[in-house]
Scaffold this motif. Structure first.
Motif, PDB file in Angstrom:
ATOM      1  N   HIS A  13      15.894   0.428  12.610  1.00 16.44           N
ATOM      2  CA  HIS A  13      14.579   0.238  12.001  1.00 16.44           C
ATOM      3  C   HIS A  13      13.958  -1.031  12.540  1.00 16.44           C
ATOM      4  O   HIS A  13      14.603  -2.072  12.549  1.00 16.44           O
ATOM      5  N   ILE A  14      12.717  -0.934  12.968  1.00 12.67           N
ATOM      6  CA  ILE A  14      12.005  -2.119  13.443  1.00 12.67           C
ATOM      7  C   ILE A  14      10.775  -2.326  12.572  1.00 12.67           C
ATOM      8  O   ILE A  14       9.940  -1.416  12.443  1.00 12.67           O
ATOM      9  N   GLU A  15      10.676  -3.484  11.973  1.00 13.40           N
ATOM     10  CA  GLU A  15       9.492  -3.825  11.191  1.00 13.40           C
ATOM     11  C   GLU A  15       8.402  -4.247  12.164  1.00 13.40           C
ATOM     12  O   GLU A  15       8.596  -5.176  12.943  1.00 13.40           O
ATOM     13  N   LEU A  16       7.269  -3.581  12.114  1.00 13.90           N
ATOM     14  CA  LEU A  16       6.209  -3.905  13.067  1.00 13.90           C
ATOM     15  C   LEU A  16       5.393  -5.105  12.594  1.00 13.90           C
ATOM     16  O   LEU A  16       5.034  -5.190  11.410  1.00 13.90           O
ATOM     17  N   ALA A  17       5.100  -5.994  13.524  1.00 14.28           N
ATOM     18  CA  ALA A  17       4.354  -7.207  13.185  1.00 14.28           C
ATOM     19  C   ALA A  17       2.850  -6.964  13.291  1.00 14.28           C
ATOM     20  O   ALA A  17       2.126  -7.711  13.944  1.00 14.28           O
ATOM     21  N   THR A  18       2.377  -5.918  12.641  1.00 12.95           N
ATOM     22  CA  THR A  18       0.943  -5.640  12.646  1.00 12.95           C
ATOM     23  C   THR A  18       0.247  -6.621  11.691  1.00 12.95           C
ATOM     24  O   THR A  18       0.892  -7.241  10.856  1.00 12.95           O
ATOM     25  N   GLN A  19      -1.068  -6.721  11.823  1.00 11.51           N
ATOM     26  CA  GLN A  19      -1.814  -7.599  10.926  1.00 11.51           C
ATOM     27  C   GLN A  19      -1.742  -7.081   9.495  1.00 11.51           C
ATOM     28  O   GLN A  19      -1.586  -7.836   8.560  1.00 11.51           O
ATOM     29  N   ARG A  20      -1.869  -5.754   9.374  1.00  6.83           N
ATOM     30  CA  ARG A  20      -1.931  -5.154   8.044  1.00  6.83           C
ATOM     31  C   ARG A  20      -0.872  -4.077   7.871  1.00  6.83           C
ATOM     32  O   ARG A  20      -0.242  -3.659   8.825  1.00  6.83           O
ATOM     33  N   LYS A  21      -0.685  -3.652   6.629  1.00  2.00           N
ATOM     34  CA  LYS A  21       0.330  -2.635   6.341  1.00  2.00           C
ATOM     35  C   LYS A  21      -0.041  -1.299   6.965  1.00  2.00           C
ATOM     36  O   LYS A  21      -1.136  -1.122   7.478  1.00  2.00           O
ATOM     37  N   ILE A  22       0.875  -0.344   6.887  1.00  2.00           N
ATOM     38  CA  ILE A  22       0.658   0.902   7.631  1.00  2.00           C
ATOM     39  C   ILE A  22      -0.397   1.831   7.028  1.00  2.00           C
ATOM     40  O   ILE A  22      -1.137   2.481   7.755  1.00  2.00           O
ATOM     41  N   PHE A  23      -0.511   1.862   5.693  1.00  2.00           N
ATOM     42  CA  PHE A  23      -1.462   2.815   5.091  1.00  2.00           C
ATOM     43  C   PHE A  23      -2.509   2.159   4.203  1.00  2.00           C
ATOM     44  O   PHE A  23      -3.227   2.848   3.482  1.00  2.00           O
ATOM     45  N   CYS A  24      -2.555   0.817   4.181  1.00  2.00           N
ATOM     46  CA  CYS A  24      -3.591   0.159   3.384  1.00  2.00           C
ATOM     47  C   CYS A  24      -4.016  -1.115   4.121  1.00  2.00           C
ATOM     48  O   CYS A  24      -3.488  -1.431   5.177  1.00  2.00           O
ATOM     49  N   ARG A  25      -4.952  -1.854   3.547  1.00  2.00           N
ATOM     50  CA  ARG A  25      -5.492  -3.031   4.232  1.00  2.00           C
ATOM     51  C   ARG A  25      -4.784  -4.321   3.815  1.00  2.00           C
ATOM     52  O   ARG A  25      -5.244  -5.413   4.139  1.00  2.00           O
ATOM     53  N   CYS A  26      -3.675  -4.201   3.064  1.00  2.00           N
ATOM     54  CA  CYS A  26      -2.946  -5.409   2.657  1.00  2.00           C
ATOM     55  C   CYS A  26      -2.380  -6.121   3.875  1.00  2.00           C
ATOM     56  O   CYS A  26      -1.988  -5.488   4.842  1.00  2.00           O
ATOM     57  N   LYS A  27      -2.327  -7.445   3.783  1.00  2.00           N
ATOM     58  CA  LYS A  27      -1.757  -8.245   4.870  1.00  2.00           C
ATOM     59  C   LYS A  27      -0.265  -7.965   4.988  1.00  2.00           C
ATOM     60  O   LYS A  27       0.429  -7.796   3.996  1.00  2.00           O
ATOM     61  N   ASN A  28       0.198  -7.920   6.226  1.00  2.00           N
ATOM     62  CA  ASN A  28       1.624  -7.736   6.490  1.00  2.00           C
ATOM     63  C   ASN A  28       2.208  -9.093   6.838  1.00  2.00           C
ATOM     64  O   ASN A  28       2.096  -9.553   7.961  1.00  2.00           O
ATOM     65  N   THR A  29       2.776  -9.759   5.846  1.00  2.00           N
ATOM     66  CA  THR A  29       3.329 -11.090   6.115  1.00  2.00           C
ATOM     67  C   THR A  29       4.734 -11.185   5.551  1.00  2.00           C
ATOM     68  O   THR A  29       5.153 -10.376   4.745  1.00  2.00           O
ATOM     69  N   PHE A  30       5.417 -12.213   5.999  1.00  2.00           N
ATOM     70  CA  PHE A  30       6.804 -12.402   5.614  1.00  2.00           C
ATOM     71  C   PHE A  30       6.885 -13.662   4.756  1.00  2.00           C
ATOM     72  O   PHE A  30       6.175 -14.630   5.003  1.00  2.00           O
ATOM     73  N   ALA A  31       7.708 -13.618   3.719  1.00  2.00           N
ATOM     74  CA  ALA A  31       7.986 -14.805   2.907  1.00  2.00           C
ATOM     75  C   ALA A  31       6.759 -15.438   2.251  1.00  2.00           C
ATOM     76  O   ALA A  31       6.548 -16.639   2.330  1.00  2.00           O
ATOM     77  N   GLU A  32       5.921 -14.631   1.633  1.00  2.00           N
ATOM     78  CA  GLU A  32       4.828 -15.183   0.829  1.00  2.00           C
ATOM     79  C   GLU A  32       5.178 -14.993  -0.651  1.00  2.00           C
ATOM     80  O   GLU A  32       6.119 -14.274  -0.971  1.00  2.00           O
TER      81      GLU A  32
END
Ligand code: ADP
Ligand code: MG
Ligand code: ZN
Length: 509
Positions: A13-32
């Motif tokens: 499994h690879i977590e993609l470092a996209t700006q946003r999540k896959i099916f919504c506009r939420c930010k894709n960030t780590f450790a917030e």
């Protein structure tokens, strides 16, 4: 153990470092802070509709091209239904019937130096679950939905692995692809890459596959190695004792180095897969694939060959510089700026067939490589930093190397300033001026320095005069120190030797 062959297949499994999540506009960030990046879609509130993030799609297609499989022009999404507290929607959106990639191949180097092909079964896109934290002291479980809806790529291989080295070589290759494609940092220990190892044994020479177990919770190459060794041994003992391997999921326990049953698969989980009704199928036109192909980076193997061919770098240098895209980028960009900065000069000198210019380029490439392969890799190790986690810019490095080449600073100054540049934004020219590190050709200052050293270092002087030539090196070092590194080493050396010769002559007459 000797009469069994280990057979393994991986699910990565690879977590993609996209700006946003896959099916919504939420930010894709780590450790917030927990549950700050959530919305009705990823929380699974009634009526919320998912929309596929095109950035996640392009990551998948480019990885698919790297894996050399067949990109599915008509893929779609399915629901995998299961309830778990970290999964607010009560289903995962994945690709079950029509994954984005079918087939594929990855070449890995085996221990014996041979190339082995690992076949890819398929690769698909899906969304990640949230994260549960079990607080034993307070006896509560906490859920954080920030990770729910983070895009995941799952790569499933054929059962082609025969030992742990092959598994690790494969994972390193996948991580390299992810890094070069810029789709993930591929860090196992931070969970941006996760690998499940399926393992079974069979008698040597046998065709049919044995019953497998699936190992999860492997978050480093070391754990993977230990888990494989333990599990293969465990299965061998069960089989030798006439037992039967249960088809189950096992969790690797770091502390004990053993694997433990977490879920038996014998009672098959029914996920009731069905096409996701809220998402359209994904049609990929030829044009789109071509555009993605154009965006494919040059991978290390090709880069290495080019560096050796065009710049005359050694195998070792080429390998070090291409291992990480940030290192390769710094090398290439520094060289490009250096060339651009001196374009006028080399144009004039390279009249006929461009030969002199080639030689110049190679010499400069060597100089950049020298500074990067030695000092830079050393600094990374020392500071436990990943390539790219430095403040060094190609502009600054090119400037520094040009000053060194022009004889404006000594090699030592160049190295010292380079080391400082690692964590500070330094403009070499400005810095060197400010700290008076430029080599001076000032004869008077140099004479004063040499005289002072000869006076202060009586012992070395008499050593030299009595035939110990090595003492000159020490004296030269003292002169450089005396001039604060600003003396031109060649000039200083000449003057020093001249003065010593005078003394010798004076002493013998
Ligand atoms: P599941 O859907 O249960 O995860 P898959 O058929 O997708 O099962 O296989 C998962 C992984 O297990 C694949 O990487 C595959 O190569 C591997 N695998 C399947 N059978 C075996 C086996 N007998 N021994 C080792 N690995 C296997
Ligand atoms: Mg599986
Ligand atoms: Zn959301």
């Amino acid at each position: 153990m000797n009469d069994y062959e280990i057979v393994m297949g991986l699910e990565v499994h690879i977590e993609l470092a996209t700006q946003r999540k896959i099916f919504c506009r939420c930010k894709n960030t780590f450790a917030e802070a927990a549950n700050t990046n959530v919305c009705p879609v990823c929380l699974g509130l009634p009526g919320a509709l998912p929309v596929l993030n095109p950035e996640a799609l392009s990551c998948a297609v480019r990885m698919g091209l790297a894996l050399q499989g067949e990109i599915n022009r008509n893929s779609r999404f399915d629901r995998k239904n299961y309830y778990y507290p970290d999964n607010a929607t009560a289903y995962q959106i994945t690709q079950f019937y029509e994954p984005i990639l079918k087939g594929g191949r990855v070449e890995v180097q085996t221990e014996t130096g041979e190339t082995k092909v690992i076949r890819i079964h398929e690769m698909h896109l899906e969304d990640d679950a949230g994260k549960l934290t079990h607080d034993m002291e307070r006896r509560v479980s906490l859920v954080d939905f920030n990770r729910k809806g983070v895009p995941l790529l799952e790569i499933v291989t054929e059962p082609d692995f025969r030992d742990a080295d092959e598994v690790i070589a494969f994972l390193e290759k996948i991580r390299m692809f992810a890094l070069y494609l810029g789709i993930s940092d591929g860090k196992l220990h931070e969970g941006s890459m996760r690998a499940d190892v399926n393992l079974s044994l069979r008698k040597a020479g046998e065709e049919a596959l044995g019953v497998r177990t699936e190992m999860k919770n492997l978050n480093s190459f070391v754990s993977i190695r230990r888990a494989i060794a333990y599990e293969a041994e465990r299965q061998a003992q069960v089989l030798d004792a006439g037992g039967r391997i249960l088809f189950e999921t096992r969790r690797f326990d770091e502390a004990s180095g053993t694997t433990k049953t977490t879920r038996t698969k014998e009672e098959v989980m029914d996920y009731r897969y069905f096409p996701e009704p809220d998402l359209l199928p994904v049609h990929l036109p030829e044009e789109y694939i071509r555009k993605m192909e154009e965006q494919m980076p040059e991978f290390p193997q090709a880069k290495e060959a080019r560096y050796r061919r065009d710049f005359g770098l050694t195998e070792e240098e080429a390998r070090i510089l291409t291992r990480h895209p940030a290192t390769a980028a710094l090398f290439e960009e520094t060289l490009r700026l250096w060339e651009a900065g001196t374009a006028g000069v080399s144009d004039a000198s390279a009249k006929n067939d461009g030969q002199p210019e080639d030689a110049e380029t190679r010499r400069r490439a060597k100089a950049v490589a020298a500074r990067m392969c030695g000092d830079l890799m050393y600094l990374c190790r020392e500071k436990k930093a990943d390539p790219g986690q430095w403040k060094i810019t190609p502009e600054a490095l090119a400037e520094l190397l040009q000053m060194q080449e022009a004889g404006a600073i000594t090699t030592k100054t160049a190295r010292d300033v380079f080391a400082l540049m690692f964590d500070k934004n330094i403009e070499p020219m400005v810095y060197v001026n400010e700290y008076h590190l430029l080599i001076t050709k000032d004869e008077d200052a140099l004479t004063t320095a040499v005289d002072a050293v000869l006076k202060a270092q009586e012992k070395s002087v008499s050593d030299y005069l009595s035939g110990k030539e090595k003492a000159a090196g020490h004296l030269l070092g003292c002169v450089m120190k005396e001039t604060n590194g600003q003396a031109d080493p060649t000039q200083a050396r000449e003057l020093l030797l001249k003065k010593l010769a005078e003394r010798k002559a004076a002493g013998t007459t």
